[in-house]
Write a protein that holds these residues in place. Structure first.
Motif, PDB file in Angstrom:
ATOM      1  N   PRO A 137     -29.536  -7.260  95.176  1.00 22.15           N
ATOM      2  CA  PRO A 137     -28.471  -7.821  96.005  1.00 22.15           C
ATOM      3  C   PRO A 137     -27.165  -8.148  95.267  1.00 22.15           C
ATOM      4  N   LEU A 138     -27.067  -7.866  93.979  1.00 22.32           N
ATOM      5  CA  LEU A 138     -25.928  -8.363  93.200  1.00 22.32           C
ATOM      6  C   LEU A 138     -24.624  -7.624  93.491  1.00 22.32           C
ATOM      7  N   GLY A 139     -24.723  -6.347  93.868  1.00 24.39           N
ATOM      8  CA  GLY A 139     -23.521  -5.541  94.070  1.00 24.39           C
ATOM      9  C   GLY A 139     -22.952  -4.975  92.788  1.00 24.39           C
ATOM     10  N   ASP A 140     -23.625  -5.188  91.654  1.00 24.15           N
ATOM     11  CA  ASP A 140     -23.142  -4.657  90.376  1.00 24.15           C
ATOM     12  C   ASP A 140     -23.171  -3.130  90.374  1.00 24.15           C
ATOM     13  N   VAL A 141     -22.183  -2.530  89.701  1.00 30.17           N
ATOM     14  CA  VAL A 141     -22.150  -1.087  89.466  1.00 30.17           C
ATOM     15  C   VAL A 141     -22.111  -0.897  87.961  1.00 30.17           C
ATOM     16  N   TYR A 142     -23.121  -0.236  87.419  1.00 32.94           N
ATOM     17  CA  TYR A 142     -23.216  -0.077  85.971  1.00 32.94           C
ATOM     18  C   TYR A 142     -22.195   0.940  85.459  1.00 32.94           C
ATOM     19  N   SER A 143     -21.623   0.651  84.322  1.00 34.73           N
ATOM     20  CA  SER A 143     -20.720   1.599  83.669  1.00 34.73           C
ATOM     21  C   SER A 143     -21.545   2.696  83.003  1.00 34.73           C
ATOM     22  N   SER A 144     -20.886   3.778  82.616  1.00 39.33           N
ATOM     23  CA  SER A 144     -21.594   4.866  81.926  1.00 39.33           C
ATOM     24  C   SER A 144     -22.176   4.367  80.610  1.00 39.33           C
ATOM     25  N   GLU A 145     -21.445   3.464  79.936  1.00 42.24           N
ATOM     26  CA  GLU A 145     -21.941   2.920  78.658  1.00 42.24           C
ATOM     27  C   GLU A 145     -23.205   2.098  78.872  1.00 42.24           C
ATOM     28  N   GLU A 146     -23.212   1.297  79.927  1.00 42.07           N
ATOM     29  CA  GLU A 146     -24.411   0.502  80.221  1.00 42.07           C
ATOM     30  C   GLU A 146     -25.589   1.411  80.563  1.00 42.07           C
ATOM     31  N   LEU A 147     -25.352   2.404  81.415  1.00 45.70           N
ATOM     32  CA  LEU A 147     -26.420   3.317  81.803  1.00 45.70           C
ATOM     33  C   LEU A 147     -27.019   4.022  80.591  1.00 45.70           C
TER      34      LEU A 147
END
Length: 368
Positions: A137-147
């Motif tokens: 439920p957070l709505g976060d979108v991971y960056s390419s670096e995080e992924l």
């Protein structure tokens, strides 16, 4: 849409009719911005993403294995992964506290490492990691670096990664960009990386029951094919989905822009209302929900009080989802769905929240 080809009235390939596999591969190649065309034979179609989760857990894990998942998370996944076996979820707790280097509820490799160590101490055999991107439920979108960092962690520990991207077309802020795992040029471990998507959310077609997974692991695709007998999608439905996914002119010029506009409009209205009430929330721009902190209205910081507050809202016909349903470690967080037409949301703006919330000193300001 209503024309039925005779072939769609026969028993299908349980992974999906080849024409739908081809269309899904093209669709994901385009909207996930894959560096090269995705292969139709790597697509498996089932009757909903719940079925996909169940089948993946059964095929990737033995009955007593466990899967890492950051919490809070969409709670129904717990039921899905345990449908065919006793596979358990081991939570990676994310906290609301802010540090100089970490935002609220931020997932890091350090947290994954710590939870994996705890799981091993408990005697659990971790076989996979689930990532929700965009996050529910957070709505976060991971960056390419995080992924990449999460995928490298998984590769180091020989874990499969299940990435649920069901909200990938619902990033509604024009300044934010969604990065799909399928857009990465060179996955750390492609044989252990599996990406999910479905039509229930972004196309408002939950009743169609169509979810899919893309994986380059041929053995997994073959195993999913065996379970497909129980999760097949009716031929006429597959035909309709082919027609929908093919209509790129309408999707790109009308449906998706209008959908994002409505999401952005409704989200802006809701966050302004929360600001007026001085209610903290995560300001994100993806998905259908806002993760808000109502803990100041709890008499005590307990999940029992959280449930009591949830019942207060429910009594007044306002349905929120309380944090414990998402395995949140901190009482008082709620998921608020904002995706409704603006005139309906505006009709709620005068709703007397003071009559819903329990009266105590902490909500005197709200009562006013």
């Amino acid at each position: 849409m209503l024309h039925i080809e005779p072939a769609f009235l026969q028993y299908p390939d349980w992974k999906g009719h080849s024409v739908l596999q081809e269309e899904v591969a093209k669709f994901l190649s385009d909207y996930c911005r894959s560096p090269k065309p995705l292969k139709p034979e790597n697509v498996v179609v089932m009757n909903g993403c719940g079925a996909v989760f169940s089948a993946l857990a059964a095929t990737l894990c033995d009955s007593e294995d466990a899967i890492l998942i950051p919490s809070p998370f969409y709670g129904v996944i717990t039921e899905d992964v345990g449908l065919y076996s006793t596979v358990k979820l081991h939570h990676v707790p994310l906290y609301s506290q802010v540090r100089s280097d970490v935002r609220p509820f931020q997932l890091t490799v350090e947290k994954l490492e710590n939870s994996l160590k705890e799981a091993k101490k408990e005697g659990l055999n971790i076989k996979a990691l689930i990532l929700l991107n965009p996050h529910n439920p957070l709505g976060d979108v991971y960056s390419s670096e995080e992924l990449i960092s999460f995928l490298q962690f998984a590769k180091m520990h020989k874990l499969h990664v299940i990435v649920d991207e069901i909200y990938m077309l619902s990033v509604f802020n024009e300044t934010d960009t969604f990065c799909s795992v399928l857009s990465l040029d060179g996955l750390p471990d492609p044989q252990r990386t599996h990406v999910m998507w479905g039509v229930s959310k972004e196309f408002a077609m939950a009743g169609i029951r169509l979810g899919m997974v893309y994986s380059e692991n041929g053995d997994l695709v073959q195993a999913l094919d065996q379970l497909g007998y129980f999760h097949g999608v009716p031929g006429p439905t597959q035909y309709q989905m082919v027609q929908l996914l093919r209509d790129r002119d309408w999707l790109n010029s009308e449906f998706l822009p209008e959908n994002r506009h409505r999401l952005r409009e409704a989200h802006s209205f809701m966050i302004e209302e929360l600001k007026k009430l001085d209610i903290p929330f995560l300001h994100r721009s993806a998905g259908f929900f806002i993760w808000a902190d109502l803990s100041k209205y709890l008499k005590e910081k307990t999940f029992a009080e959280e449930l009591s507050l949830w019942r207060c809202f429910l009594k007044h016909k306002v349905l929120l989802s309380c944090g414990q349903a998402f395995s949140c470690v901190s009482p008082g967080w709620f998921r608020i769905i904002f995706t409704d037409r603006l005139h309906k949301l505006c009709s709620l703006s005068g709703f007397p929240l003071s009559s819903v919330l329990p009266q105590n000193k902490t909500n005197e300001k709200l009562s006013k």
